[in-house]
Design an enzyme around this catalytic site. Structure first.
Site, PDB file in Angstrom:
ATOM      1  N   LYS A 127     -43.124  11.006  59.836  1.00  0.00           N
ATOM      2  CA  LYS A 127     -42.521  12.206  59.243  1.00  0.00           C
ATOM      3  C   LYS A 127     -41.182  11.853  58.591  1.00  0.00           C
ATOM      4  CE  LYS A 127     -39.680  15.541  60.590  1.00  0.00           C
ATOM      5  NZ  LYS A 127     -39.017  15.924  59.356  1.00  0.00           N
ATOM      6  N   GLY A 139     -32.297   8.941  63.817  1.00  0.00           N
ATOM      7  CA  GLY A 139     -31.670  10.208  63.459  1.00  0.00           C
ATOM      8  C   GLY A 139     -30.438  10.432  64.297  1.00  0.00           C
ATOM      9  N   SER A 140     -30.108  11.691  64.503  1.00  0.00           N
ATOM     10  CA  SER A 140     -28.863  12.011  65.196  1.00  0.00           C
ATOM     11  C   SER A 140     -28.998  11.826  66.707  1.00  0.00           C
ATOM     12  CB  SER A 140     -28.490  13.453  64.904  1.00  0.00           C
ATOM     13  OG  SER A 140     -29.515  14.302  65.362  1.00  0.00           O
ATOM     14  N   THR A 141     -27.871  11.604  67.351  1.00  0.00           N
ATOM     15  CA  THR A 141     -27.856  11.464  68.812  1.00  0.00           C
ATOM     16  C   THR A 141     -28.331  12.761  69.462  1.00  0.00           C
ATOM     17  OG1 THR A 141     -26.134   9.810  68.717  1.00  0.00           O
ATOM     18  CG2 THR A 141     -26.312  11.033  70.784  1.00  0.00           C
ATOM     19  N   GLY A 162     -31.994  12.799  69.263  1.00  0.00           N
ATOM     20  CA  GLY A 162     -32.442  11.691  70.110  1.00  0.00           C
ATOM     21  C   GLY A 162     -32.485  12.075  71.582  1.00  0.00           C
ATOM     22  N   GLU A 167     -32.926   5.058  67.344  1.00  0.00           N
ATOM     23  CA  GLU A 167     -31.794   4.538  66.550  1.00  0.00           C
ATOM     24  C   GLU A 167     -30.960   5.747  66.178  1.00  0.00           C
ATOM     25  OE1 GLU A 167     -31.182   1.438  66.034  1.00  0.00           O
ATOM     26  OE2 GLU A 167     -33.079   0.352  66.127  1.00  0.00           O
ATOM     27  N   CYS A 225     -25.390   5.251  59.245  1.00  0.00           N
ATOM     28  CA  CYS A 225     -25.180   5.322  60.694  1.00  0.00           C
ATOM     29  C   CYS A 225     -24.165   4.277  61.146  1.00  0.00           C
ATOM     30  CB  CYS A 225     -26.501   5.112  61.401  1.00  0.00           C
ATOM     31  SG  CYS A 225     -27.358   3.646  60.831  1.00  0.00           S
ATOM     32  N   GLU A 240     -19.169  11.868  64.757  1.00  0.00           N
ATOM     33  CA  GLU A 240     -19.747  11.313  63.537  1.00  0.00           C
ATOM     34  C   GLU A 240     -19.718  12.360  62.425  1.00  0.00           C
ATOM     35  OE1 GLU A 240     -24.019  10.640  63.396  1.00  0.00           O
ATOM     36  OE2 GLU A 240     -23.651   8.687  62.499  1.00  0.00           O
TER      37      GLU A 240
END
Ligand code: NAP
Ligand code: MG
Length: 506
Positions: A211, A263-265, A268, A285, A319, A416
């Protein structure tokens, strides 16, 4: 000749005027570049894209589509299908069928040939991919052309090479594929992240359901066309478009054996919770807040160029961006002044212009998020400096920005931002620089600038980041593993290490 000279009218001295109306002197008296737009004449973008499942483009079950906006024009570029749980189920079943019937039983050498073919097809259509990436996502054509697309092809070449050499990758063991890999990627390097995901999965004999991010799905669907052109067996690669819910349907599908997420933490963490208690493998990641540490003995001009690259490359949508700068006290004023001077020369504007350094912010949502952080930085008491460049009237553009007078606890230092925004702090001793660099929840990438090799080894070994570049920044290579410490993720992608998450070793 002599006569001519005698009769010649005295020539009035006029200042030289550029012949092109677009050439002009800027306020400092430097010549500005002419426009150098990349032509889009040869580019074909359909009005609407379907899902790619089982080797065919198929309409989504609910027949719903969503617009994808060009962030430079703020106009819709095309629309993508919204995949529901049923569509994801269809894709996972197609991937399972392909895994058992064709891909896992194919001779490794033959698998490798398909992947080599995909790599070559990306190269053949490199310019088209680069233009589409810049139109859909807003990144400067120079980057999509010179970085994203060549690196994506390089990843496919690299992992194609491993397909029939897994016995050498894992000596004394037999590497078996896991089955179906569910892969979810972000919008900052759409084609490149696809390559990071799909290439090692296919090389090790897995099939995939991928995706792309909802704002940048175009190159993934063009890649689907390549899979068809390459004659890849149907169902080996499936692409489902949609929003977070589509991603969640992949993560929670029982037929998926492994999740690879970039993607984002924040997301995640949601994924990790969903996977707890299942036997699905995963790699995550996630985000970063990269420290870039400049010592007094560093080659300052080279370092300034590196800092600019580390944070303004790809609008800071990286990132591993070097978003926190730590300068040793003795050279702080000099470095800040040089940075400001260099920022004045950066060209912000049309991503399709070959001279552009900083393109459009990927989406309105991200644009608003960056602006909120700029306001926050000022309200936290930091000093903000922005390049004085003019921004295009339309589109999501942001001036390159520095914050000085910031503290460790400021949110702009800890969180971030994912935009062209740099915070600058000073340090006295190496230990202080290291402590400050490590003082965030993240640990993805960073940089060290110094003339001394011993200092490079000392400092880089103590920075808790997956990658530390020395006297350079943002260097990528498919042979090199990449991944984070702490809240920047788990697992490694790239290199030999990038094969591990896709195999069972016996
Ligand atoms: P994001 O919001 O986490 O989205 C990443 C992907 O996950 C998108 O495809 C997204 O779909 C999907 N998604 C959203 N919610 C989901 C859910 N609940 N379950 C499953 N999938 C879901 O991140 P982003 O804003 O696109 O990307 C920026 C982030 O990626 C930054 O934090 C950056 O640091 C990180 N990043 C990390 C690396 C690395 O290698 N460590 C590389 C690149 C980027 P939608 O597109 O519809 O939202
Ligand atoms: Mg878009």
């Amino acid at each position: 000749m002599a006569d001519d000279q005698q009769t010649a009218e005295p020539v009035e001295e006029k200042p030289f005027k550029p012949s092109s109306p677009s050439s002009k002197l800027n306020f400092d008296g430097f010549w500005e570049y002419n426009d150098a737009p990349q032509s889009t004449d040869s580019i074909e973008i359909k009005d609407q894209y379907d899902l790619f499942i089982g080797g065919e483009f198929v309409a989504p079950e609910k027949d719903r589509y969503f617009d994808s906006v060009n962030p430079t024009t703020e106009e819709p570029l095309t629309s993508f299908a919204e995949a529901t749980q049923q569509d994801v189920d269809k894709a996972v079943k197609a991937a399972r069928k392909a895994f058992t019937k064709s891909w896992s039983t194919l001779e490794a050498k033959e698998r490798g040939k398909y992947i080599f073919r995909l790599a070559r097809l990306i190269q053949e259509r490199a310019r088209e991919f680069a233009i589409l990436e810049s139109m859909d996502g807003g990144k400067p054509i120079r980057e999509s052309r010179d970085v994203d697309v060549p690196l994506a092809a390089a990843h496919f070449f690299y992992y194609a090479g491993w397909a029939d050499k897994l016995d050498y990758a894992f000596p004394g063991k037999k590497a078996e594929p896991l089955g179906v890999a569910g892969q979810i990627i972000p919008w900052n390097f759409p084609l490149l992240m696809l390559a990071w995901k799909i290439a090692p999965a296919l090389a090790t004999g897995n099939t995939v359901v991928l995706k792309p991010a909802e704002t940048t799905s175009l190159t993934a669907l063009k890649f689907a066309e390549l899979c068809r052109d390459a004659g890849l067996p149907e169902g080996v690669v499936n692409i489902v478009t949609g929003a977070g819910q589509t991603g969640s349907a992949i993560v929670n599908h029982d037929g998926v054996d492994k999740i690879a997420f970039t993607g984002s933490t924040e997301v995640g963490k949601i994924i990790k919770k969903s996977l707890a208690g299942t036997d699905k493998r995963y790699t995550l990641e996630l985000g970063g807040k990269g420290p870039n540490i400049i010592f007094e003995d560093a080659p300052v001009d080279q370092a300034v160029e590196g800092i600019i690259n580390a944070i303004f490359f790809n609008q800071g949508h990286v990132c591993c961006a070097g978003s926190r700068l730590f300068v040793q006290e003795g050279i702080a004023d000099k470095v800040v002044q040089k940075l400001r001077d260099r920022m004045e020369t950066l060209i912000v504007g049309d991503p399709l212009d070959k001279n552009t350094d900083i393109g459009a912010i990927n989406s309105e949502q991200q644009y608003n998020k960056i602006n909120e952080y700029l306001e926050l930085g000022v309200s936290e008491g930091a000093d903000m400096y922005q390049a004085s460049c003019e921004l295009p009237e339309k589109g999501y553009f942001c001036r390159p920005t520095l914050f000085t007078n910031v503290g460790q606890s400021n949110r702009i230092v800890q969180e971030e931002i994912f935009g062209p925004v740099l915070t600058i702090q000073t340090f006295r001793t190496a230990q202080e620089g290291i402590d400050k660099a490590n003082n965030t929840p993240y640990g993805l990438a960073g940089g060290v600038w110094t003339d001394k090799g011993s200092k490079i080894f000392n400092v880089s070994g103590k920075i808790r980041n997956g990658v530390v570049w020395a006297n350079t920044y943002n260097q990528f290579d498919p042979t090199s593993p990449f991944g984070g410490y702490k809240e920047s993720g788990e697992g490694r992608e790239g290199g030999l290490q990038g094969l591990y998450p896709y195999v069972k070793l016996k």
